[in-house]
Design a protein around this motif. Sequence first.
Motif, PDB file in Angstrom:
ATOM      1  N   ARG A 130     -80.969 -32.896  -2.589  1.00 24.06           N
ATOM      2  CA  ARG A 130     -81.361 -33.809  -1.959  1.00 24.06           C
ATOM      3  C   ARG A 130     -81.353 -33.512  -0.542  1.00 24.06           C
ATOM      4  NH1 ARG A 130     -83.086 -39.117  -4.007  1.00 24.06           N
ATOM      5  NH2 ARG A 130     -84.901 -38.308  -5.725  1.00 24.06           N
ATOM      6  N   GLN A 131     -80.213 -33.937  -0.253  1.00 21.41           N
ATOM      7  CA  GLN A 131     -79.726 -33.780   1.122  1.00 21.41           C
ATOM      8  C   GLN A 131     -78.237 -32.973   1.301  1.00 21.41           C
ATOM      9  OE1 GLN A 131     -80.959 -36.868   4.070  1.00 21.41           O
ATOM     10  NE2 GLN A 131     -79.790 -38.072   3.266  1.00 21.41           N
ATOM     11  N   GLY A 132     -77.892 -33.260   2.526  1.00 24.08           N
ATOM     12  CA  GLY A 132     -76.248 -32.427   2.890  1.00 24.08           C
ATOM     13  C   GLY A 132     -75.834 -31.792   2.788  1.00 24.08           C
ATOM     14  N   ASN A 133     -74.494 -31.513   1.937  1.00 19.87           N
ATOM     15  CA  ASN A 133     -73.513 -30.546   2.044  1.00 19.87           C
ATOM     16  C   ASN A 133     -73.669 -29.975   0.467  1.00 19.87           C
ATOM     17  OD1 ASN A 133     -72.082 -32.431   2.245  1.00 19.87           O
ATOM     18  ND2 ASN A 133     -69.870 -31.096   2.063  1.00 19.87           N
ATOM     19  N   LEU A 134     -73.149 -28.842  -0.267  1.00 20.59           N
ATOM     20  CA  LEU A 134     -72.340 -28.621  -1.670  1.00 20.59           C
ATOM     21  C   LEU A 134     -70.648 -28.241  -1.507  1.00 20.59           C
ATOM     22  CD1 LEU A 134     -75.020 -26.366  -2.291  1.00 20.59           C
ATOM     23  CD2 LEU A 134     -74.849 -28.891  -3.300  1.00 20.59           C
ATOM     24  N   VAL A 135     -70.747 -29.026  -2.171  1.00 27.77           N
ATOM     25  CA  VAL A 135     -69.051 -28.116  -2.334  1.00 27.77           C
ATOM     26  C   VAL A 135     -67.838 -27.640  -4.098  1.00 27.77           C
ATOM     27  CG1 VAL A 135     -66.755 -29.210  -2.419  1.00 27.77           C
ATOM     28  CG2 VAL A 135     -68.404 -30.112  -0.803  1.00 27.77           C
ATOM     29  N   PHE A 136     -67.739 -26.748  -3.480  1.00 27.20           N
ATOM     30  CA  PHE A 136     -67.738 -26.004  -4.784  1.00 27.20           C
ATOM     31  C   PHE A 136     -65.560 -26.682  -5.068  1.00 27.20           C
ATOM     32  CE2 PHE A 136     -69.862 -22.186  -4.529  1.00 27.20           C
ATOM     33  CZ  PHE A 136     -69.982 -21.971  -5.444  1.00 27.20           C
ATOM     34  N   PRO A 182     -74.701 -34.496  -3.349  1.00 29.82           N
ATOM     35  CA  PRO A 182     -75.590 -34.936  -3.099  1.00 29.82           C
ATOM     36  C   PRO A 182     -76.846 -35.569  -3.558  1.00 29.82           C
ATOM     37  CG  PRO A 182     -75.106 -34.080  -0.718  1.00 29.82           C
ATOM     38  CD  PRO A 182     -74.917 -33.046  -2.081  1.00 29.82           C
ATOM     39  N   VAL A 183     -77.011 -36.291  -4.919  1.00 31.05           N
ATOM     40  CA  VAL A 183     -78.813 -36.372  -4.863  1.00 31.05           C
ATOM     41  C   VAL A 183     -78.785 -38.035  -4.472  1.00 31.05           C
ATOM     42  CG1 VAL A 183     -78.671 -35.089  -7.265  1.00 31.05           C
ATOM     43  CG2 VAL A 183     -78.036 -37.087  -7.638  1.00 31.05           C
ATOM     44  N   GLY A 184     -79.470 -37.799  -3.419  1.00 32.11           N
ATOM     45  CA  GLY A 184     -79.890 -39.686  -3.382  1.00 32.11           C
ATOM     46  C   GLY A 184     -78.654 -40.503  -2.377  1.00 32.11           C
ATOM     47  N   ASN A 185     -78.434 -40.751  -3.364  1.00 32.69           N
ATOM     48  CA  ASN A 185     -77.229 -42.545  -3.009  1.00 32.69           C
ATOM     49  C   ASN A 185     -76.030 -42.005  -4.214  1.00 32.69           C
ATOM     50  OD1 ASN A 185     -77.755 -43.829  -5.201  1.00 32.69           O
ATOM     51  ND2 ASN A 185     -77.747 -45.761  -4.887  1.00 32.69           N
ATOM     52  N   ASN A 227     -78.508 -43.141   1.782  1.00 34.55           N
ATOM     53  CA  ASN A 227     -78.446 -41.976   0.957  1.00 34.55           C
ATOM     54  C   ASN A 227     -77.119 -41.532   1.696  1.00 34.55           C
ATOM     55  OD1 ASN A 227     -80.903 -41.672  -0.519  1.00 34.55           O
ATOM     56  ND2 ASN A 227     -81.749 -41.852   1.683  1.00 34.55           N
ATOM     57  N   ILE A 228     -76.107 -40.136   0.375  1.00 32.05           N
ATOM     58  CA  ILE A 228     -75.804 -39.622   1.162  1.00 32.05           C
ATOM     59  C   ILE A 228     -75.761 -38.262   1.766  1.00 32.05           C
ATOM     60  CG2 ILE A 228     -73.436 -38.728  -0.348  1.00 32.05           C
ATOM     61  CD1 ILE A 228     -73.055 -39.621  -2.340  1.00 32.05           C
ATOM     62  N   SER A 229     -74.747 -38.649   3.003  1.00 32.31           N
ATOM     63  CA  SER A 229     -75.358 -37.827   4.068  1.00 32.31           C
ATOM     64  C   SER A 229     -74.370 -36.126   3.852  1.00 32.31           C
ATOM     65  CB  SER A 229     -75.040 -37.710   5.357  1.00 32.31           C
ATOM     66  OG  SER A 229     -74.305 -38.658   5.625  1.00 32.31           O
ATOM     67  N   ARG A 230     -72.650 -36.450   3.534  1.00 34.09           N
ATOM     68  CA  ARG A 230     -71.728 -35.188   3.857  1.00 34.09           C
ATOM     69  C   ARG A 230     -70.938 -35.973   2.750  1.00 34.09           C
ATOM     70  NH1 ARG A 230     -74.516 -32.401   5.617  1.00 34.09           N
ATOM     71  NH2 ARG A 230     -73.665 -31.132   7.425  1.00 34.09           N
ATOM     72  N   ASN A 281     -80.420 -48.901  -3.835  1.00 36.75           N
ATOM     73  CA  ASN A 281     -80.004 -47.686  -2.201  1.00 36.75           C
ATOM     74  C   ASN A 281     -80.891 -48.389  -1.554  1.00 36.75           C
ATOM     75  OD1 ASN A 281     -80.253 -45.716  -0.997  1.00 36.75           O
ATOM     76  ND2 ASN A 281     -81.072 -43.899  -1.842  1.00 36.75           N
ATOM     77  N   MET A 282     -80.539 -48.305  -0.256  1.00 38.02           N
ATOM     78  CA  MET A 282     -81.327 -49.501   0.890  1.00 38.02           C
ATOM     79  C   MET A 282     -82.456 -47.994   1.782  1.00 38.02           C
ATOM     80  SD  MET A 282     -78.234 -52.015   1.688  1.00 38.02           S
ATOM     81  CE  MET A 282     -79.086 -52.195   3.730  1.00 38.02           C
TER      82      MET A 282
END
Length: 856
Positions: free
Chosen positions: A16-22, A32-35, A57-60, A611-612
Amino acid sequence: MKTEFKFSNLLGTVYRQGNLVFTPDGTCILSPVGNRVSCFDLVNNKSFTFSYEHRKNISRIALNPQATLLLSVDEDGKAILVNFIRRTVIYHFNFKDRANDISFSPDGKYISITTFRQIQLWRTPNYNEDREFAPFIRHRIYTGHHAEITALTWSRDSRFFLTTSKDLTARIYSLNSDDSAAATVLAGHRDVVIGAYFSSDQETIYTVSRDGALFTWKYQVPGFKEDDDVMDLEEERMRWTTVRRDYFRQDAKARCAAFHCGTNILVVGFSSGVFGIYELPDFNMVHTLSISQNDIDFVTINKTGEWLAFGASKLGQLLVWEWQSESYILKQQGHYDAINCLTYSPDGSKIITGADDGKIKVWDAISGFTIVTFTEHISAITAIEFSKRGNVLFSASLDGSIRAWDLIRYRNFRTFTAPERLQFSSLAVDPSGEVVCAGSLDDFDIHLWSVQTGQLLDRLSGHEGPISCLSFADDGGTLASASWDKTVRIWDIFGRHVSVEPFEQQADVLAIALRPDSKQVAVATLDGQISFWDVSMGRQVGIIDGRNDTSGGRYIEDRFTAKNSARSKSFRTLSYNSDGSCILAGGNSKYICLYDIDNEVLLRKYTISRNMSLEGTVDFLNSKNMTDAGPLQLVDDAGEASDLEDRIDKTLPGASRGDLSARKVKPAIRTAAIRFSPTGRAFAAASTEGLLIYSVDDEFYFDPFDLDVDVTPATTLAALHREHDYLKALVMSFRLNERYLIHQIYESIQIRDIPIVARRLPVAYLAQLLRFIASMMEDSPHLEFHLRWIDALLTSHGHFLKSRRIEYASDLRGIQKGVAKVQQELVRLSDENAYLLTYLLKEKESFDSYMYIVTN
């Protein structure tokens, strides 16, 4: 029936948004997918979603180097610390501001988080003898930037970190006060700096700006030349200077970048959907590829530098690319618009979804990955149904067509249309798969087609309002239809007449469902009631009032409370369980209700999202968010942004949904469709957040030897030689995980006892035993012994392995590889000894003839 359904997985969206982590081993990637946070296993081809939820929603997200702690931060700066291995929440914390970037230091001792123009450093929570009531301890706050910070990167020795900002500069900070003299500013870019990276020796820094410029910095004296006197240079002050400037030459803005210091590979993603791979410091372009039609929002590289992960939020794409072989490791895309319908395959192994984006996706229910995507429809998908026999799927769309899909060859083999252009909104398929019927909101007739010929067979007239839903009975001849004219009609398709009088309702009918035995129909109406009707007698046999059960949640522009809102006080979708004793109901609410039909009581209520960031999840609004201009969340503050692209509003005038990936306008929480799995152990719900899977299956298996048995090598050998309990000894050796002990007990089991031990083996140790046999077949001479074990295990646990074939795919591939190797060796040995055997047989015949002559 079991009612303890728990959240199992989230499908339908992968990013959805934010970063990806290996993960540190590079085999899994977190998104991150939504919250929520999803984890994709790239080696075993499966995925799961953490059960915990954020309120926004999760940003990072960030994962520590030991892969034990996962930290996720939402848009309001509220963080959740999770035990990554056990998937349990450890602690909640509030950073009190939106996090632009967050990461663990390479040594895992500190957490860095950037909030607007500040960098906060916190000590990583760890285990102490003393109980910690406040595990987050702040180390220091760093300032200096004059605009919002965009990214942060640590040095490999965890002594320094680089930050980039919208003030067109990058800065170096030191963790320890002894190195504070190294702090400096790297200025010279003409656009926002999106990334800064140390080289492997930390003598070079690379900075990337949004206008496509790459600056190379070295720590030296300005104007340094190789023939200068070193003694004279020591007297002057050394500082970071620009030694090289390169440009990507792309007709697009650079959106994200990642650098792998071990291989000196720089990866840059652009707003055109193109990414480029460059080798530094010579700036050699290795590869460019277009992977999306929209911006690439984030890119990261795994620890070995082999795999690149890309995230594009506009279309919800997640890609993992192996750049050396130029092949995809993972290529997934969720629905980028609302999911309208879903259905299970007859065996329950696949889930099919249709959405407003005009796409039909087939998901593997076990692995959670997309198998195939159909894009032939040119408008929103409104209904999908499976034929009870065969692998044929039918779909209805607002483009005026009904399509039939072959899920073996993955192709569209038949298209059905009406004489006039209609927008079909409901669909039903005869269990035999010979007749398909559809209803529309444009007229009041039901259209019937022959699947074999594709011809329109009949148009059933009788309803006085648009058709809202259709459902076929399992006997094949009975069709139930519902309409906005407040009636439900039962049709005898092959008898060509209405079998009973219309079932009159008190309000518009929104959903119907036929019980699996076809003797009862459930009807959901606009007044929030679910009524049950006997099909053969034509009378009502029960009623459930669900207005108070499903009610809840306010929209931010509502002038009334959630209790007085009629928006969520009705059910829009129904689904019977396999035995017809319970029914699931959902609608424009955050709740899914499970009812017992005979007793007409609510068994359980599931909250699909907290999710607000969605409309309808909050019961009480905060009065401080109300202003004279309206709700604070609806006030447009984009005009104050510093960047032009942030100020531009690309949404259409009057649009209430906005950009779903950016969440510019709050989507409303709803459940568009619910289906029970054919096995009855799970159900799927198509919601605003995606496809939610709830299951009663537990991931952990019962281990009878895991209770209070004193497991040691001595007791294991005693169970083998004294008690002759082969199963107990084998399981105890697996728990000790000593290969020599497993080998000894494995080969001590008698051939006649192999089927008994294999039949009683707990499934918790099935994968471990399969892996051990596969490794033994590589160099062991006991070929028949291993083959007998494989035959016994597959005979005893074949059905279990088939139902979880994705989970045991790697173990079964090892067994298949071992069996194929044995077969090849036997064939080669037979071919090599064929002439020798022929010679020996001929010599035996000659010897027999000679002995016959001598004796006679």
